[in-house]
Design an enzyme around this catalytic site. Structure first.
Site, mmCIF file in Angstrom:
data_model
loop_
_atom_site.group_PDB
_atom_site.id
_atom_site.type_symbol
_atom_site.label_atom_id
_atom_site.label_comp_id
_atom_site.label_asym_id
_atom_site.label_seq_id
_atom_site.Cartn_x
_atom_site.Cartn_y
_atom_site.Cartn_z
ATOM 1 N N LYS A 132 0.847 -1.025 0.032
ATOM 2 C CA LYS A 132 0.135 -0.037 -0.154
ATOM 3 C C LYS A 132 0.733 1.339 0.106
ATOM 4 O O LYS A 132 2.023 1.143 -0.066
ATOM 5 C CB LYS A 132 -0.899 -0.242 1.189
ATOM 6 C CG LYS A 132 -1.837 -1.403 1.067
ATOM 7 C CD LYS A 132 -2.925 -1.318 0.337
ATOM 8 C CE LYS A 132 -3.425 -2.817 0.016
ATOM 9 N NZ LYS A 132 -4.371 -3.474 1.162
HETATM 10 C C1 LIG Z 1 -5.176 -4.514 1.636
HETATM 11 C C2 LIG Z 1 -6.756 -4.485 1.630
HETATM 12 C C3 LIG Z 1 -7.573 -4.595 2.639
HETATM 13 C C4 LIG Z 1 -7.009 -5.118 4.077
HETATM 14 O O1 LIG Z 1 -5.870 -4.709 4.771
HETATM 15 P P1 LIG Z 1 -4.761 -5.576 5.779
HETATM 16 O O2 LIG Z 1 -4.225 -4.375 5.925
HETATM 17 O O3 LIG Z 1 -3.906 -6.282 4.656
HETATM 18 O O4 LIG Z 1 -5.584 -6.244 6.396
HETATM 19 C C5 LIG Z 1 -8.770 -4.317 2.660
HETATM 20 N N1 LIG Z 1 -9.512 -4.158 1.760
HETATM 21 C C6 LIG Z 1 -8.598 -3.808 0.555
HETATM 22 C C7 LIG Z 1 -9.534 -3.397 -0.784
HETATM 23 C C8 LIG Z 1 -7.260 -4.065 0.267
HETATM 24 O O5 LIG Z 1 -6.628 -3.961 -0.559
#
Ligand SMILES: *Cc1c(COP(=O)(O)O)cnc(C)c1O
Length: 398
Positions: free
Chosen positions: A197
């Protein structure tokens, strides 16, 4: 896949080394910041958490922010704070990571999947409206790839039907909707700090909100449902007393994570600018290739470009997405597919979800490929991706 074996579609791979689709950028400052925490008095529940929360709240212009051990835990907490319970329906998109829908199941609720808009790939407000019943409690829209959902329309639907909006902004940290940063427009907004991210804490997530009641519930849910605030307890005679008032979890972020997040936050401007620059470079070449469709951009919005997705024009190709995907992998380009529609998953199939519920989402799923995009990519990496795509679509073109 590595090495220089011949690609099935001919010749030596465009790259000798594998280029992943996403990757964190960690510098010396990040490393030193983490070391400083390791040498300090607090590894968890210390001062870095509040600093990180304050900085994020300030950045997205929200009143409150509550950090969690990961984005999924943050979404779960938001569902709890929104009061989602057994029998409640929550409308979301099938083109997302399973976490978005799973958090509704954790609370005993029922995810209801609304189809997407064929241009933006985001949830279609018209489809949301058709699915609202007397049991609908909330909407969880996802700013897919970093492009904001049509918030004016979604917030208007929510207002008219008295629904809570929990925005899954895992892809859209730093994105803007009509001049405003994503993060304070919905009732609650979730950001993830997984390494792929925009900024990372290793694992981590946060909810931002302007609502004090949600804020209090999020804080308490993160720590077993416990409060130590005498104002909120049924009694406070004993000085050691604390009270568990509902079933919460241990979903706390550590200070090690928060410190890394604080250091990463300093680089957000650069990260975003770089992602936008790289996406533009892709756009400029791919818009001239008739075998692919470049991402559509909503007017008055700025995507934060978490993902760059090419849609294949299958009418112009002799093969399907799978062959194109495999061919690009053989060129050492780390392609990916975001996402398999959530309700295709065996677990959801067992729950009884129909496999033809969202035709636009299903069609998109057959045609999309995610290309590498992360701030650490250089110009040569972009050229390699472009060359590989050109080579593969030429080989498989009609
Ligand atoms: C990465 C992600 C999540 C969850 O995040 P984590 O930190 O990995 O638990 C939820 N929704 C979307 C669309 C994501 O890309």
């Amino acid at each position: 896949m590595t090495g220089v074996e011949l690609a099935i579609h001919g010749g030596k791979p465009v790259r000798d080394t594998y280029l992943p689709y996403g990757k964190q950028t960690i510098d010396e400052e990040d490393i030193q910041t983490v070391i400083n925490v390791l040498e300090s008095d607090y590894l968890t529940t210390g001062p870095s958490i509040k600093s990180f929360e304050d900085k994020i709240a300030q950045y997205v212009e929200a009143k409150y922010a509550v950090a969690f051990s990961n984005g999924t835990a943050a979404l779960h907490a938001a569902c709890f704070a929104a009061g989602i319970n057994r029998g409640d329906e929550v409308i979301t998109t099938p083109i997302t990571f399973v976490a978005t829908a799973n958090c509704v199941l954790y609370q005993g609720g029922k995810p209801v999947f609304a189809d997407i808009d064929q241009n933006t790939y985001n949830i279609n407000p018209l489809c949301i409206e058709k699915l609202i019943t007397k049991n609908t409690k909330a909407i969880i829209p996802v700013d897919f790839t970093g492009q904001p959902v049509d918030l004016d329309k979604i917030l208007d639907i929510a207002k008219r039907h008295n629904l809570i909006v929990i925005e899954d902004a895992a892809h859209s940290f730093g994105a803007e909707y009509k001049g405003k940063k994503i993060g304070a427009l919905s009732d609650m907004t979730m950001f993830s700090f997984h390494p792929v991210k925009h900024i990372t804490t290793g694992e981590g997530g946060i909810i931002t909100t302007n609502n004090e009641k949600y804020y209090q519930r999020l804080i308490q849910f993160r720590s077993h449902g416990i409060t130590k605030n005498p104002m909120h307890m049924t009694t406070s005679d004993e000085p050691w007393y604390y009270e568990m008032q509902f079933l919460g979890y241990n979903y706390r972020m550590t200070d090690i994570q928060a410190a890394l997040g604080l250091s990463q936050l300093n680089k957000t401007g650069y990260f975003l600018a770089r992602r936008r620059q790289l996406a533009k470079m892709y756009d400029e070449t791919f818009k001239n290739i008739s075998e692919v469709v470049t991402p559509y951009q909503l007017p008055e919005c700025h995507s934060s470009w978490h993902l760059y997705i090419l849609r294949l024009n299958l009418n112009k190709l002799r093969v399907g997405r799978k062959e194109i995907y495999q061919a690009l992998l053989q060129e050492n380009i780390g392609v990916n597919v975001h996402y398999i529609p959530v309700y295709y998953q065996p677990y959801y199939q067992e729950l009884g979800y129909d496999k033809s519920f969202c035709p636009q989402a299903e069609k998109l799923y057959e045609e999309m490929i995610t290309l590498p995009l992360f701030p650490g990519m250089n110009e040569k990496d972009v050229e390699d991706v472009v060359t590989a795509v050109q080579k593969v679509v030429k080989y498989y073109g009609k």
